[in-house]
Structure formats: structure tokens, C-alpha cells
Design a protein around this motif. Structure first.
Motif, short mmCIF file in Angstrom:
data_model
loop_
_atom_site.label_atom_id
_atom_site.label_comp_id
_atom_site.label_asym_id
_atom_site.label_seq_id
_atom_site.Cartn_x
_atom_site.Cartn_y
_atom_site.Cartn_z
N SER A 90 -7.39 -1.44 -0.65
CA SER A 90 -6.15 -1.82 -1.33
C SER A 90 -5.12 -0.72 -1.13
O SER A 90 -5.44 0.46 -1.30
CB SER A 90 -6.43 -2.03 -2.82
OG SER A 90 -5.23 -2.26 -3.51
N THR A 91 -3.89 -1.09 -0.80
CA THR A 91 -2.82 -0.12 -0.58
C THR A 91 -1.67 -0.42 -1.53
O THR A 91 -1.24 -1.56 -1.64
CB THR A 91 -2.31 -0.18 0.87
OG1 THR A 91 -3.42 0.02 1.76
CG2 THR A 91 -1.26 0.88 1.13
N THR A 92 -1.20 0.63 -2.21
CA THR A 92 -0.03 0.52 -3.09
C THR A 92 1.08 1.37 -2.48
O THR A 92 0.90 2.58 -2.28
CB THR A 92 -0.36 1.03 -4.51
OG1 THR A 92 -1.48 0.30 -5.00
CG2 THR A 92 0.82 0.84 -5.43
N PHE A 93 2.22 0.74 -2.19
CA PHE A 93 3.35 1.44 -1.61
C PHE A 93 4.34 1.83 -2.69
O PHE A 93 4.66 1.03 -3.57
CB PHE A 93 4.05 0.57 -0.55
CG PHE A 93 3.21 0.30 0.65
CD1 PHE A 93 3.07 1.25 1.65
CD2 PHE A 93 2.53 -0.91 0.78
CE1 PHE A 93 2.30 1.00 2.77
CE2 PHE A 93 1.75 -1.17 1.89
CZ PHE A 93 1.62 -0.21 2.89
N ASN A 94 4.85 3.05 -2.64
CA ASN A 94 5.88 3.57 -3.53
C ASN A 94 5.61 3.34 -5.01
O ASN A 94 6.46 2.79 -5.72
CB ASN A 94 7.24 2.97 -3.16
CG ASN A 94 7.61 3.24 -1.72
OD1 ASN A 94 7.45 4.35 -1.23
ND2 ASN A 94 8.10 2.22 -1.03
N PRO A 95 4.44 3.74 -5.51
CA PRO A 95 4.21 3.60 -6.96
C PRO A 95 5.17 4.49 -7.74
O PRO A 95 5.55 5.56 -7.27
CB PRO A 95 2.76 4.03 -7.15
CG PRO A 95 2.41 4.80 -5.93
CD PRO A 95 3.31 4.34 -4.84
#
Length: 150
Positions: free
Chosen positions: A78-83
Motif C-alpha cells: 500500500s502506498t500513501t502519497f503526500n500524507p
């Protein structure tokens, strides 16, 4: 006739013991197959930016910014961009030890030379692995944890 009756009774009794022994053997072998040895764990991923800066601090204060946070449990990524914010957390998740491998990676832009990017994997509420990177500019940190470690 009496001899025939005794042999017939003995045959029934031996057949009964054979069936009973077979049933006990099958039940015991099935119990061993059901025990896979895997246990469930509560895990949590966390990435944190500690921004230290000049004294007195800049007005408004300059803070670090996350670019991406990547988690992986077993083969599921899972990848979260710009949290947003300076702390990112996955929350508690239940994971079977059959998944074997946990991975966490984060990268961020840090404003000062003594700013920190810290990534941590918690297993059952305790720190399993952690890494801290200090510096300015784009920094990356990654940790992994395996349930197969002794």
C-alpha cells in the motif's frame, strides 16, 4: 455348537477393537493437522518527522513534509502519497504470522540539518524495528520485520 458361538463372539470382539483403534488413530492424526503454529499479532506502522530548527524558531515555523509512505504485509503493498501532518500511522491491524514479512518505508523533505525522519514497526504494542535518519533535504528511511526471526 458352543465352539462356533465362542468363535463368532471372539470375531465380533476383535472387529470392535479394530474399529475403535482406527477411530482413535484418525482423530489423533486430525488434531495434529489442525495445529499450523501461526498466531495473530496486532501490528502498527508509524512514520514521524521531528523538526528541530534555529533557536528562536522561525516565524512561521518551518516543518518537514512527507512525500510517500509505503507499507507491505506479506505480498500486499500500500502506498500513501503526500500524507498531511508530521506523524503518519496505519492504526492497529491484525496480522497472522503466516504473512512472515512486514515492510515500512517513508521519504520526506526535511528543513534543517538536525531534523529527523523516524519509521517504526510495532508488533503487539512493542517496538519491533525502528530507523532514524537525520539531515536536511529529501531523506528516506526503511525498516522490515520478519515473524520467522528467532
Amino acid at each position: 455348537m458352543k465352539q462356533f458361538y465362542k468363535s463368532k463372539s471372539l470375531l465380533r470382539l476383535s472387529f470392535l477393537f479394530a474399529v475403535l483403534f482406527s477411530v482413535i488413530f484418525v482423530v489423533n492424526s486430525c488434531k495434529k493437522d489442525d495445529d499450523d503454529g501461526y498466531t495473530d499479532h496486532i501490528i502498527q506502522f508509524e512514520a514521524k518527522i521531528n523538526t528541530k530548527g534555529p533557536n528562536p524558531p522561525a516565524n512561521p515555523p518551518v516543518v518537514g513534509v512527507f512525500k510517500t509512505v509505503v507499507t507491505q504485509i506479506g505480498t500486499g503493498q500500500s502506498t500513501t502519497f503526500n500524507p498531511t501532518g508530521t506523524t503518519w500511522s496505519s492504526g492497529d491491524m491484525y496480522v497472522s504470522s503466516s504473512q512472515s514479512q512486514l515492510n515500512l518505508a517513508a521519504n520526506a523533505t526535511l528543513p534543517y540539518s538536525d531534523s529527523e525522519l523516524i519509521v517504526t514497526i510495532y508488533v503487539d504494542g512493542e517496538v519491533a524495528k525502528t530507523q532514524k535518519v537525520v539531515g536536511t533535504g529529501d531523506k528516506s528511511a526503511a525498516v522490515f520485520y520478519s515473524f520467522l526471526e528467532l
